[in-house]
Design a protein around this motif. Sequence first.
Motif, PDB file in Angstrom:
ATOM      1  N   UNK A 170       0.844  -1.184   0.000  1.00 10.78           N
ATOM      2  CA  UNK A 170       0.000   0.000   0.000  1.00 10.78           C
ATOM      3  C   UNK A 170       0.882   1.236   0.000  1.00 10.78           C
ATOM      4  N   UNK A 171       0.463   2.264  -0.744  1.00 10.89           N
ATOM      5  CA  UNK A 171       1.202   3.519  -0.823  1.00 10.89           C
ATOM      6  C   UNK A 171       0.359   4.626  -0.203  1.00 10.89           C
ATOM      7  N   UNK A 172       0.870   5.333   0.806  1.00  8.55           N
ATOM      8  CA  UNK A 172       0.113   6.458   1.374  1.00  8.55           C
ATOM      9  C   UNK A 172      -0.130   7.527   0.314  1.00  8.55           C
ATOM     10  N   UNK A 173      -1.331   8.090   0.313  1.00  7.83           N
ATOM     11  CA  UNK A 173      -1.727   9.080  -0.693  1.00  7.83           C
ATOM     12  C   UNK A 173      -1.783  10.460  -0.061  1.00  7.83           C
ATOM     13  N   UNK A 174      -1.191  11.420  -0.752  1.00  7.29           N
ATOM     14  CA  UNK A 174      -1.299  12.820  -0.363  1.00  7.29           C
ATOM     15  C   UNK A 174      -2.013  13.549  -1.484  1.00  7.29           C
ATOM     16  N   UNK A 175      -3.099  14.232  -1.175  1.00  8.14           N
ATOM     17  CA  UNK A 175      -3.890  14.888  -2.213  1.00  8.14           C
ATOM     18  C   UNK A 175      -3.962  16.391  -1.953  1.00  8.14           C
ATOM     19  N   UNK A 176      -4.371  17.163  -2.958  1.00  3.95           N
ATOM     20  CA  UNK A 176      -4.474  18.615  -2.792  1.00  3.95           C
ATOM     21  C   UNK A 176      -5.419  18.997  -1.651  1.00  3.95           C
ATOM     22  N   UNK A 177      -5.215  20.162  -1.105  1.00  9.65           N
ATOM     23  CA  UNK A 177      -6.014  20.611   0.043  1.00  9.65           C
ATOM     24  C   UNK A 177      -7.433  20.972  -0.346  1.00  9.65           C
TER      25      UNK A 177
ATOM     26  N   UNK B 164       6.256   6.163   0.244  1.00  7.63           N
ATOM     27  CA  UNK B 164       6.808   4.808   0.079  1.00  7.63           C
ATOM     28  C   UNK B 164       5.951   3.774   0.785  1.00  7.63           C
ATOM     29  N   UNK B 165       5.984   2.522   0.312  1.00  6.23           N
ATOM     30  CA  UNK B 165       5.228   1.464   0.992  1.00  6.23           C
ATOM     31  C   UNK B 165       5.752   1.257   2.402  1.00  6.23           C
ATOM     32  N   UNK B 166       4.878   1.110   3.374  1.00  7.48           N
ATOM     33  CA  UNK B 166       5.340   0.917   4.756  1.00  7.48           C
ATOM     34  C   UNK B 166       5.964  -0.455   4.951  1.00  7.48           C
ATOM     35  N   UNK B 167       6.756  -0.560   5.968  1.00  8.00           N
ATOM     36  CA  UNK B 167       7.375  -1.835   6.329  1.00  8.00           C
ATOM     37  C   UNK B 167       6.860  -2.280   7.687  1.00  8.00           C
ATOM     38  N   UNK B 168       6.888  -3.574   7.894  1.00  2.87           N
ATOM     39  CA  UNK B 168       6.419  -4.170   9.145  1.00  2.87           C
ATOM     40  C   UNK B 168       7.481  -5.146   9.618  1.00  2.87           C
ATOM     41  N   UNK B 169       7.818  -5.071  10.900  1.00  4.00           N
ATOM     42  CA  UNK B 169       8.750  -6.033  11.482  1.00  4.00           C
ATOM     43  C   UNK B 169       7.994  -7.301  11.841  1.00  4.00           C
ATOM     44  N   UNK B 170       8.415  -8.411  11.230  1.00  6.02           N
ATOM     45  CA  UNK B 170       7.764  -9.698  11.487  1.00  6.02           C
ATOM     46  C   UNK B 170       8.603 -10.515  12.466  1.00  6.02           C
TER      47      UNK B 170
END
Length: 441
Positions: free
Chosen positions: A168-175, A406-412
């Motif tokens: 998943x990629x976090x999305x930033x959109x216009x205000x 960037x795609x988030x990372x998770x510690x497994x």
Amino acid sequence: MAKTVTQNQLMGEIGETAAKLRFLRMGFQFDARSRLETGIDGIAEVMIEGKPTAQMIAVQVKTTKEGRYAGETDTGFHYLLRSEDLAYWRPSNLPVIIVLYREADETFYWKEIPRGDEVPERRLTFSKRDDVLDRDAGDRIAALTVSKAGFGYYVPPLGGGEEALVNILPVKFPAEVFVSTSPYDTRQANAMLLQEDEPARFDWIIKGGAFWSFHDPRKSVCRTIVEVDQVEAIDTAHLAFHDDVNERNSFSYLLRQTLAHQVRGELSWSKDRSLFYFTARAEYTTRVFKYQASTKQTEAEVVNPVESKRVANAIAFVRHHAFVPRFVSFYDEWHLVVEPSYFFTTNGFTPHTHPDAILAGKKRLDKSASLRGQVIMWHRFLTSLEPRNDDLFAVAATDPRISFGPPPTVDLPTRVPDDVWGSNKKDDVDDDDEFDLLRRA
């Protein structure tokens, strides 16, 4: 007449008892089923440091006293499953494994049983190195219980086994979002824009007479499809996190339309497959995308004509890297779910009429390294389209855009082994096999 216990019954009990002991020594719980069982001898439960997890695997034990398995060599052998067993296992809601126990040399081997609607392989191929049932196999067996569906999935890490990438990629959109009224529906508005002398743009939506867009329609060709005097800018968060799920769904569609506008010329949209794919530059021509991977500069052939080794000078198909986009909101954030896939054409432009067989063949070959690389590649591609501050000639720099983190990372705590991440099917499918599948389709 005195009652007797057959040799087969004895061997079955010996095998189940030996398998139970083996699972217990591996750190699993193992509960044998009743004598009414018809194809599953027991249930193994994953435990972590002695704590049960309620993650279950169905186990069928096949026991032999001595002798060789079919096609047995120093490195492996084959085992043919019974059709009635497969029919019983296929609809199982638990992962099912078969355990082969040979009393003469005290050997245990295991394999996952293919399930689902696809036609399964009756013949399983065992490796004497990789398919031994011992403590080293514990992580692989436990990984069978990991869900690979949903809004996001873990792409297993390379090497260390500590960090996983989420697709998943976090999305930033216009205000701001520009809203207005429109006397037209979507079909009518599209037709009007295509008739204008200015370049058409479709990064907007019309729903119930309401027009939404991140760009000001008064400054584009869209002025012809809205009530200009009704245009106003409102806070994007009001629509993005609206209490009404239908409003949020409309906002999700606006994000998809905006993304399509931003990638135009680079990616094409397949309405039938609901995915974006890399556009070919010319017929039967390879296209390469260069990008910065995790640690080094790399490149990927994102459009690739596939030749047949059996048919001289024949192009079986052209394979395009693709992804299925889904915009979803989690609490107070929006994300783009990137589901890597492929699109197939006959020459780079004409969609293939029978893509399902070659898509299935290609995805069987995709291991965790490939999936991880594709998620990273798509992030790099989407961010590469963003205008740079030092690009004085970037006309689109003033156009409101959505951007991606960037795609988030998770510690497994444990690693999901690569060889059990995808479907447990044959790994020896090559392009020629895919070409044969096409000819039979």
